[in-house]
Design a protein around this motif. Structure first.
Motif, PDB file in Angstrom:
ATOM      1  N   VAL A   1      22.490 -16.250  12.131  1.00 10.13           N
ATOM      2  CA  VAL A   1      23.408 -16.719  13.169  1.00 10.13           C
ATOM      3  C   VAL A   1      23.333 -18.236  13.263  1.00 10.13           C
ATOM      4  O   VAL A   1      22.249 -18.817  13.280  1.00 10.13           O
ATOM      5  CB  VAL A   1      23.060 -16.083  14.537  1.00 10.13           C
ATOM      6  CG1 VAL A   1      23.989 -16.605  15.627  1.00 10.13           C
ATOM      7  CG2 VAL A   1      23.109 -14.574  14.464  1.00 10.13           C
ATOM      8  N   CYS A   2      24.500 -18.863  13.303  1.00 11.87           N
ATOM      9  CA  CYS A   2      24.565 -20.315  13.448  1.00 11.87           C
ATOM     10  C   CYS A   2      24.347 -20.652  14.917  1.00 11.87           C
ATOM     11  O   CYS A   2      25.021 -20.132  15.795  1.00 11.87           O
ATOM     12  CB  CYS A   2      25.925 -20.826  12.991  1.00 11.87           C
ATOM     13  SG  CYS A   2      26.187 -22.556  13.389  1.00 11.87           S
ATOM     14  N   LEU A   3      23.373 -21.525  15.191  1.00  6.32           N
ATOM     15  CA  LEU A   3      23.050 -21.856  16.583  1.00  6.32           C
ATOM     16  C   LEU A   3      24.096 -22.772  17.197  1.00  6.32           C
ATOM     17  O   LEU A   3      24.205 -22.875  18.409  1.00  6.32           O
ATOM     18  CB  LEU A   3      21.683 -22.545  16.643  1.00  6.32           C
ATOM     19  CG  LEU A   3      20.471 -21.661  16.413  1.00  6.32           C
ATOM     20  CD1 LEU A   3      19.226 -22.513  16.275  1.00  6.32           C
ATOM     21  CD2 LEU A   3      20.301 -20.665  17.540  1.00  6.32           C
ATOM     22  N   ILE A   4      24.850 -23.456  16.353  1.00  2.90           N
ATOM     23  CA  ILE A   4      25.816 -24.415  16.885  1.00  2.90           C
ATOM     24  C   ILE A   4      27.090 -23.708  17.356  1.00  2.90           C
ATOM     25  O   ILE A   4      27.561 -23.947  18.451  1.00  2.90           O
ATOM     26  CB  ILE A   4      26.150 -25.497  15.831  1.00  2.90           C
ATOM     27  CG1 ILE A   4      24.860 -26.229  15.418  1.00  2.90           C
ATOM     28  CG2 ILE A   4      27.172 -26.480  16.382  1.00  2.90           C
ATOM     29  CD1 ILE A   4      25.001 -27.097  14.190  1.00  2.90           C
ATOM     30  N   CYS A   5      27.639 -22.822  16.522  1.00  2.00           N
ATOM     31  CA  CYS A   5      28.911 -22.184  16.891  1.00  2.00           C
ATOM     32  C   CYS A   5      28.771 -20.689  17.139  1.00  2.00           C
ATOM     33  O   CYS A   5      29.758 -20.021  17.423  1.00  2.00           O
ATOM     34  CB  CYS A   5      29.976 -22.454  15.832  1.00  2.00           C
ATOM     35  SG  CYS A   5      29.633 -21.634  14.271  1.00  2.00           S
ATOM     36  N   GLN A   6      27.560 -20.164  17.048  1.00  2.00           N
ATOM     37  CA  GLN A   6      27.267 -18.750  17.323  1.00  2.00           C
ATOM     38  C   GLN A   6      27.861 -17.777  16.311  1.00  2.00           C
ATOM     39  O   GLN A   6      27.803 -16.573  16.509  1.00  2.00           O
ATOM     40  CB  GLN A   6      27.745 -18.316  18.731  1.00  2.00           C
ATOM     41  CG  GLN A   6      27.405 -19.270  19.853  1.00  2.00           C
ATOM     42  CD  GLN A   6      25.917 -19.465  20.031  1.00  2.00           C
ATOM     43  OE1 GLN A   6      25.160 -18.525  19.948  1.00  2.00           O
ATOM     44  NE2 GLN A   6      25.491 -20.684  20.237  1.00  2.00           N
ATOM     45  N   SER A   7      28.483 -18.279  15.246  1.00  2.00           N
ATOM     46  CA  SER A   7      29.053 -17.302  14.319  1.00  2.00           C
ATOM     47  C   SER A   7      27.991 -16.741  13.381  1.00  2.00           C
ATOM     48  O   SER A   7      26.954 -17.360  13.138  1.00  2.00           O
ATOM     49  CB  SER A   7      30.242 -17.884  13.553  1.00  2.00           C
ATOM     50  OG  SER A   7      29.904 -19.120  13.041  1.00  2.00           O
ATOM     51  N   THR A   8      28.265 -15.537  12.894  1.00  2.00           N
ATOM     52  CA  THR A   8      27.347 -14.871  11.988  1.00  2.00           C
ATOM     53  C   THR A   8      27.719 -15.240  10.565  1.00  2.00           C
ATOM     54  O   THR A   8      28.887 -15.216  10.206  1.00  2.00           O
ATOM     55  CB  THR A   8      27.453 -13.348  12.188  1.00  2.00           C
ATOM     56  OG1 THR A   8      27.171 -13.071  13.554  1.00  2.00           O
ATOM     57  CG2 THR A   8      26.459 -12.607  11.313  1.00  2.00           C
TER      58      THR A   8
ATOM     59  N   ARG B   1      27.144 -23.870   2.949  1.00  2.00           N
ATOM     60  CA  ARG B   1      28.588 -24.082   2.975  1.00  2.00           C
ATOM     61  C   ARG B   1      29.100 -24.061   4.424  1.00  2.00           C
ATOM     62  O   ARG B   1      29.924 -24.882   4.804  1.00  2.00           O
ATOM     63  CB  ARG B   1      29.310 -23.014   2.146  1.00  2.00           C
ATOM     64  CG  ARG B   1      30.756 -23.393   1.876  1.00  2.00           C
ATOM     65  CD  ARG B   1      31.454 -22.344   1.066  1.00  2.00           C
ATOM     66  NE  ARG B   1      31.273 -21.024   1.671  1.00  2.00           N
ATOM     67  CZ  ARG B   1      31.554 -19.881   1.039  1.00  2.00           C
ATOM     68  NH1 ARG B   1      31.989 -19.893  -0.182  1.00  2.00           N
ATOM     69  NH2 ARG B   1      31.372 -18.727   1.667  1.00  2.00           N
ATOM     70  N   HIS B   2      28.592 -23.119   5.209  1.00  2.00           N
ATOM     71  CA  HIS B   2      28.998 -23.048   6.617  1.00  2.00           C
ATOM     72  C   HIS B   2      28.641 -24.354   7.334  1.00  2.00           C
ATOM     73  O   HIS B   2      29.472 -24.963   8.005  1.00  2.00           O
ATOM     74  CB  HIS B   2      28.311 -21.868   7.321  1.00  2.00           C
ATOM     75  CG  HIS B   2      28.582 -21.835   8.789  1.00  2.00           C
ATOM     76  ND1 HIS B   2      29.647 -21.157   9.331  1.00  2.00           N
ATOM     77  CD2 HIS B   2      27.942 -22.434   9.839  1.00  2.00           C
ATOM     78  CE1 HIS B   2      29.652 -21.334  10.648  1.00  2.00           C
ATOM     79  NE2 HIS B   2      28.625 -22.100  10.989  1.00  2.00           N
ATOM     80  N   TYR B   3      27.395 -24.788   7.144  1.00  2.00           N
ATOM     81  CA  TYR B   3      26.936 -26.006   7.817  1.00  2.00           C
ATOM     82  C   TYR B   3      27.734 -27.230   7.346  1.00  2.00           C
ATOM     83  O   TYR B   3      28.217 -28.021   8.154  1.00  2.00           O
ATOM     84  CB  TYR B   3      25.435 -26.209   7.566  1.00  2.00           C
ATOM     85  CG  TYR B   3      24.908 -27.510   8.116  1.00  2.00           C
ATOM     86  CD1 TYR B   3      24.540 -27.620   9.455  1.00  2.00           C
ATOM     87  CD2 TYR B   3      24.797 -28.642   7.303  1.00  2.00           C
ATOM     88  CE1 TYR B   3      24.087 -28.823   9.973  1.00  2.00           C
ATOM     89  CE2 TYR B   3      24.347 -29.838   7.808  1.00  2.00           C
ATOM     90  CZ  TYR B   3      23.986 -29.937   9.148  1.00  2.00           C
ATOM     91  OH  TYR B   3      23.547 -31.133   9.655  1.00  2.00           O
TER      92      TYR B   3
ATOM     93  N   LYS C   1      31.471 -27.106   8.593  1.00  4.12           N
ATOM     94  CA  LYS C   1      31.745 -27.111  10.037  1.00  4.12           C
ATOM     95  C   LYS C   1      30.922 -28.101  10.848  1.00  4.12           C
ATOM     96  O   LYS C   1      31.375 -28.576  11.880  1.00  4.12           O
ATOM     97  CB  LYS C   1      31.520 -25.709  10.601  1.00  4.12           C
ATOM     98  CG  LYS C   1      32.465 -24.702  10.012  1.00  4.12           C
ATOM     99  CD  LYS C   1      32.483 -23.469  10.867  1.00  4.12           C
ATOM    100  CE  LYS C   1      33.675 -22.604  10.499  1.00  4.12           C
ATOM    101  NZ  LYS C   1      33.709 -21.377  11.276  1.00  4.12           N
ATOM    102  N   HIS C   2      29.700 -28.358  10.440  1.00  4.96           N
ATOM    103  CA  HIS C   2      28.831 -29.107  11.359  1.00  4.96           C
ATOM    104  C   HIS C   2      28.181 -30.375  10.808  1.00  4.96           C
ATOM    105  O   HIS C   2      27.646 -31.154  11.593  1.00  4.96           O
ATOM    106  CB  HIS C   2      27.704 -28.195  11.869  1.00  4.96           C
ATOM    107  CG  HIS C   2      28.191 -26.886  12.393  1.00  4.96           C
ATOM    108  ND1 HIS C   2      29.094 -26.802  13.410  1.00  4.96           N
ATOM    109  CD2 HIS C   2      27.903 -25.611  12.022  1.00  4.96           C
ATOM    110  CE1 HIS C   2      29.337 -25.507  13.658  1.00  4.96           C
ATOM    111  NE2 HIS C   2      28.630 -24.787  12.826  1.00  4.96           N
ATOM    112  N   SER C   3      28.182 -30.550   9.493  1.00  5.76           N
ATOM    113  CA  SER C   3      27.390 -31.668   8.966  1.00  5.76           C
ATOM    114  C   SER C   3      27.852 -33.016   9.513  1.00  5.76           C
ATOM    115  O   SER C   3      27.030 -33.894   9.768  1.00  5.76           O
ATOM    116  CB  SER C   3      27.385 -31.669   7.448  1.00  5.76           C
ATOM    117  OG  SER C   3      28.659 -31.987   6.973  1.00  5.76           O
TER     118      SER C   3
HETATM  119 ZN    ZN Z   1      28.295 -22.813  12.905  1.00  2.00          ZN
END
Ligand code: ZN
Length: 228
Positions: A31-38, A49-51, A54-56
């Motif tokens: 689970v991503c702590l920043i956006c809560q998505s799985t 890739r997710h990080y 979306k967040h880097s």
């Molecule tokens: Zn996220």
């Protein structure tokens, strides 16, 4: 069998990812702590890739100890999500037409961490303001060891303004990881007073728990603090 082994290892959770990508393992998911998505697949490639996408941009600048602290903050503030799911069940039964109101409330870990940061900044600003208006103040200290054997130094302040308005506040609790000599306590108190921009020339009294490290004739906190 060789292929299977590689695949298995590729899907093993690596604790280093937590701080690198702000994620946690929850049951079999990531689970991503920043956006809560799985994140569907437990592979570094997918997590990265997710990080990265979306967040880097917003999170790469947080490095070193601040990054570790941020991560721990996010992990700790998960009560909000639980409360939100309770609210959702409640509203569905009581007033389903208002369901979207609850959905709009953000109680994610990230939001909670940010709000708590804002609150503590606000309290600090309030304290600074109150203390700066005092014409004289005294401090009280107590040092004790908590359940994890860490020494905790607690500092209170009581000040009075020219109009005889009295302020009595809890200033701070400092965890002392090294020794707790008069010198260590002196450093902690000085640090705290600098942080809150307290003018030490207005200090008129010090109350302590009477321990040798506080009142010792040569190396006690009181002696050292007054010498500074
Ligand atoms: Zn996220």
């Amino acid at each position: 069998s060789k292929k299977r082994k590689v695949d298995y290892e590729g899907r093993k959770f690596n604790n280093e990812w937590c701080i690198k990508y702000f994620i946690v393992q929850h049951n079999k998911d990531v689970v991503c702590l920043i956006c809560q998505s799985t994140i569907a697949v437990m592979k570094e490639y997918n997590i990265k890739r997710h990080y990265d996408t979306k967040h880097s941009a917003s999170y790469d600048s947080i490095v070193g100890q601040s990054r570790v602290d941020k991560m721990q903050q996010m992990v700790n503030f998960d009560d909000g999500e639980f409360i939100k799911s309770c609210l959702e069940i409640f509203i569905e039964n009581v007033s389903p037409e208002k369901k979207n109101l609850v959905e709009q409330i953000s109680l994610s870990r990230f939001t909670m961490a940010r709000r708590i940061d804002d609150l503590s900044e606000n309290i600090e600003a309030f304290l600074k303001d109150r203390i700066s208006k005092c014409s004289a103040f005294s401090i009280a200290l107590d040092e004790s060891t908590d359940v994890s054997d860490t020494a905790q130094l607690v500092v209170f302040i009581r000040g009075v303004t020219d109009n005889f308005e009295v302020t009595e506040e809890f200033l701070d609790m400092a965890s002392m990881h090294s020794t707790t000599t008069g010198q260590n306590i002196c450093e902690e108190v000085t640090k705290l007073m600098n942080k809150l921009e307290i003018d030490s020339s207005k200090l008129v009294g010090i109350t302590t728990d009477g321990a040798p490290s506080m009142v010792g004739k040569n190396n006690g906190f009181v002696k050292r603090f007054l010498d500074v």
